[in-house]
Design an enzyme around this catalytic site. Structure first.
Site, short mmCIF file in Angstrom:
data_model
loop_
_atom_site.label_atom_id
_atom_site.label_comp_id
_atom_site.label_asym_id
_atom_site.label_seq_id
_atom_site.Cartn_x
_atom_site.Cartn_y
_atom_site.Cartn_z
CE1 TYR A 1 37.43 36.90 28.72
CE2 TYR A 1 39.48 35.88 29.43
CZ TYR A 1 38.77 36.64 28.51
OH TYR A 1 39.38 37.10 27.38
CG HIS B 1 33.71 32.30 40.15
ND1 HIS B 1 34.98 32.63 39.77
CD2 HIS B 1 32.88 33.08 39.42
CE1 HIS B 1 34.94 33.60 38.87
NE2 HIS B 1 33.67 33.89 38.63
CD GLU C 1 37.12 30.31 41.79
OE1 GLU C 1 36.75 29.20 41.38
OE2 GLU C 1 37.11 31.33 41.09
CG ASP D 1 54.25 36.77 58.31
OD1 ASP D 1 53.61 35.76 58.69
OD2 ASP D 1 53.71 37.75 57.78
CE LYS E 1 49.88 36.17 59.36
NZ LYS E 1 50.94 37.19 59.44
#
Ligand code: XMP
Length: 525
Positions: free
Chosen positions: A87, A182, A184, A239, A381
């Site tokens: 897009y 795409h 990615e 975390d 992460k």
């Protein structure tokens, strides 16, 4: 070096499901980038952000739709390289004087092959290599209904696919690039190379490293906190642990950690966490053993949502009580990650269904009037894990499987009793020991045992048994959003079931859960 001094790339999100992957690919190239929704980026923002390059993501809309998402005014006049994806390509052509056509038989979804035109350009360095066995064409992942039918002035075509005559286009003079596929996703095998070419052409130095991040985060924490006190809720997960160690490095004993033991932890877990933080890192730590409070409140409760809400409420109460006991802490540290921060683009605007009320300490800061310290807000992460390694946390700790806030409560469907928790802890320890012994721990996203709310009849020696049944779960996943069950061998399963039944009194039957997510969830409740 400060983060503000890093080269910055701006990703303008038009709502693609895979926008986060663009950021992942760029971070892998040591490029600092941020994702912002198209409707939150205006000219003032563009100038304040001062990107060295911009990427337009894909998105579900059509440039023909009323109120179709458009890039911010002035973006094409910034004088920086721009890459449009799917897009992003269409909207770029639309804005710059090209044409887009509706699908009508030219939609492409899934695998496609792009072949080069005679025009070459360094944006395609490493592509269409005739020696790599692909015969000079490259596999890409397409997902488009509309397509570009006429490119904007100044653009050249560098690659075509059967249904996308303008699969790869470039305006070399202005450094604008636009692709219909795409790059990615992993199904575009040379996609990462395309991003690398783009950031190289844009002049990025690749200076986003964990070493730099650590130094800069420490400087920022010191600046933010001054000589005030900070409290941090430690769960034993990666975390909050990385956040605590980082903050401690920045401000030393101005930090106090609170570890709330709700009696729903795994075998030896509380001791491990307390030993590591108090003895190894010398971080002031309050070990709040509140198991009687939590287990008392959960007595007779079997509804999963009531369990979760009870634990969440008590957690906040207990945390607040201990925070008060420290006295005068103005800041609350949290291990918030970048995926929690990215504002998602919602086209439907509707609320999503609550599958589970996730337990976190959200709600605390407003209630307690505290300011937040969130030193991991810019990290994914795996970057948190890399930072943990940089800070010297042991790999055995950094590589630990995720463990949910409500702990064993949601691995004990039905009513929770101390007896069941004790059986579950011991069985889980044997299961994890088996997985480690077979060298499978790091291949698995998460593995655990759950105790089922039923007893079954068995025979051991010459006697009848009537004991609990246990479910074993192990899944592979990238982000916990979807998951596949792990395909253990029958030998492994047989050996593990035998060990559990022999070593853990109270269990006489073991099942293996072969449900993926969806339709299952990872935890049982
Ligand atoms: P589900 O069961 O929803 O789990 O497929 C997805 C991932 O989230 C973890 N999980 C939680 N983590 N608080 C957490 O911190 C929670 O309340 C919670 N519930 C589930 C789960 O372990 C898995 O990794």
């Amino acid at each position: 070096m400060t983060q503000d001094a890093h080269d910055r790339l701006l990703i303008i999100d038009f709502g693609s499901q895979v926008t986060q992957l663009i950021a992942r690919r760029l971070r892998e190239l040591n490029v600092y980038c941020e994702i912002h929704p198209f409707n939150k980026v205006d000219t003032a923002f563009l100038h304040a952000f001062a990107p060295k390059a911009v990427i337009f993501s894909g998105g579900p809309a059509s440039v023909f739709a009323d109120g179709a998402p458009m890039p911010p005014a002035g973006v094409f006049d910034l004088g920086v390289p721009i890459l449009g994806i799917c897009y992003g390509q269409q909207v770029m052509m639309h804005c710059l004087g090209g044409k887009v056509e509706r699908g009508h038989g030219t939609a492409e979804f899934g695998r496609a092959y792009v072949t080069p035109t005679p025009t070459t350009h360094p944006i395609l360095s490493g592509w269409f290599d005739t020696d790599d066995g692909a015969g000079g064409r490259e596999q890409v992942w397409m997902s488009h209904g509309d397509h570009v039918s006429e490119i904007a002035p100044g653009f050249q075509v560098l690659g075509t696919s059967p249904n996308a005559p303008f699969a790869i286009t470039a305006n070399p003079e202005r450094h604008f690039y636009a692709v219909q596929f795409h790059p990615e996703v992993h199904h575009t095998p040379k996609g990462a190379q395309l991003y690398e070419n783009f950031v190289r052409l844009a002049g990025f130095k690749g200076d986003w490293t964990m070493g730099a991040y650590r130094e800069e985060a420490i400087r920022k924490i010191r600046e933010q906190v001054g000589d005030e006190r900070v409290i941090c809720g430690l769960s034993g997960g990666v975390d909050s642990s990385v956040a605590a160690v980082l903050i401690h490095e920045a401000i030393g004993d101005q930090l106090t950690c609170v570890f709330v033991d709700h009696g729903l932890l795994r075998l030896g877990e509380a001791e491990q966490v307390v030993t590591m933080f108090r003895d190894t890192y010398n971080i002031p730590l309050i070990h709040a053993d509140e198991s009687d409070l939590f287990l008392g409140a959960l007595e007779g409760v079997s509804d999963p949502e009531v369990k979760r809400k009870t634990i969440g409420r008590l957690f906040i109460e207990v945390f607040e009580k201990h925070a008060k006991s420290i006295g005068g802490a103005k800041f609350l540290a949290q291990g918030t990650l970048y995926p929690d921060v990215i504002e998602s683009v919602s086209f439907s605007g509707g609320p999503s269904v609550t599958i589970k009320s996730h337990h976190n300490v959200g709600g605390l800061p407003e209630k307690m009037g505290m300011k937040l310290v969130e030193p991991l807000r810019e990290l994914f992460k795996d970057e948190v894990r890399a930072l943990g390694r940089e800070l010297g946390l042991p790999q055995s700790f950094i590589g630990r499987h995720p463990f949910p806030g409500p702990g064993l409560a949601i691995r004990c469907p039905g009513e929770i009793t101390r007896e069941k928790l004790d059986i579950l802890r011991r069985a889980d320890a044997v299961y994890i020991d088996q997985i480690r012994k077979h060298g499978l721990y790091d291949e698995i996203w998460q593995a655990f045992a759950a105790i089922l709310p039923m007893k079954t009849v068995g025979v051991m020696g010459d006697g009848r048994t009537y004991d609990y049944a246990l479910a074993l779960r192990a899944v592979t996943s990238v982000d916990g959003m979807t998951a596949d069950y792990y395909p253990f061998t029958h030998d492994f399963l047989g050996e593990t079931a035998t060990r559990i039944i022999n070593e853990v009194q109270g269990v006489n039957r073991v099942f293996y859960d072969c449900t993926s997510k969806p339709p299952g969830t990872i935890e049982l409740e």
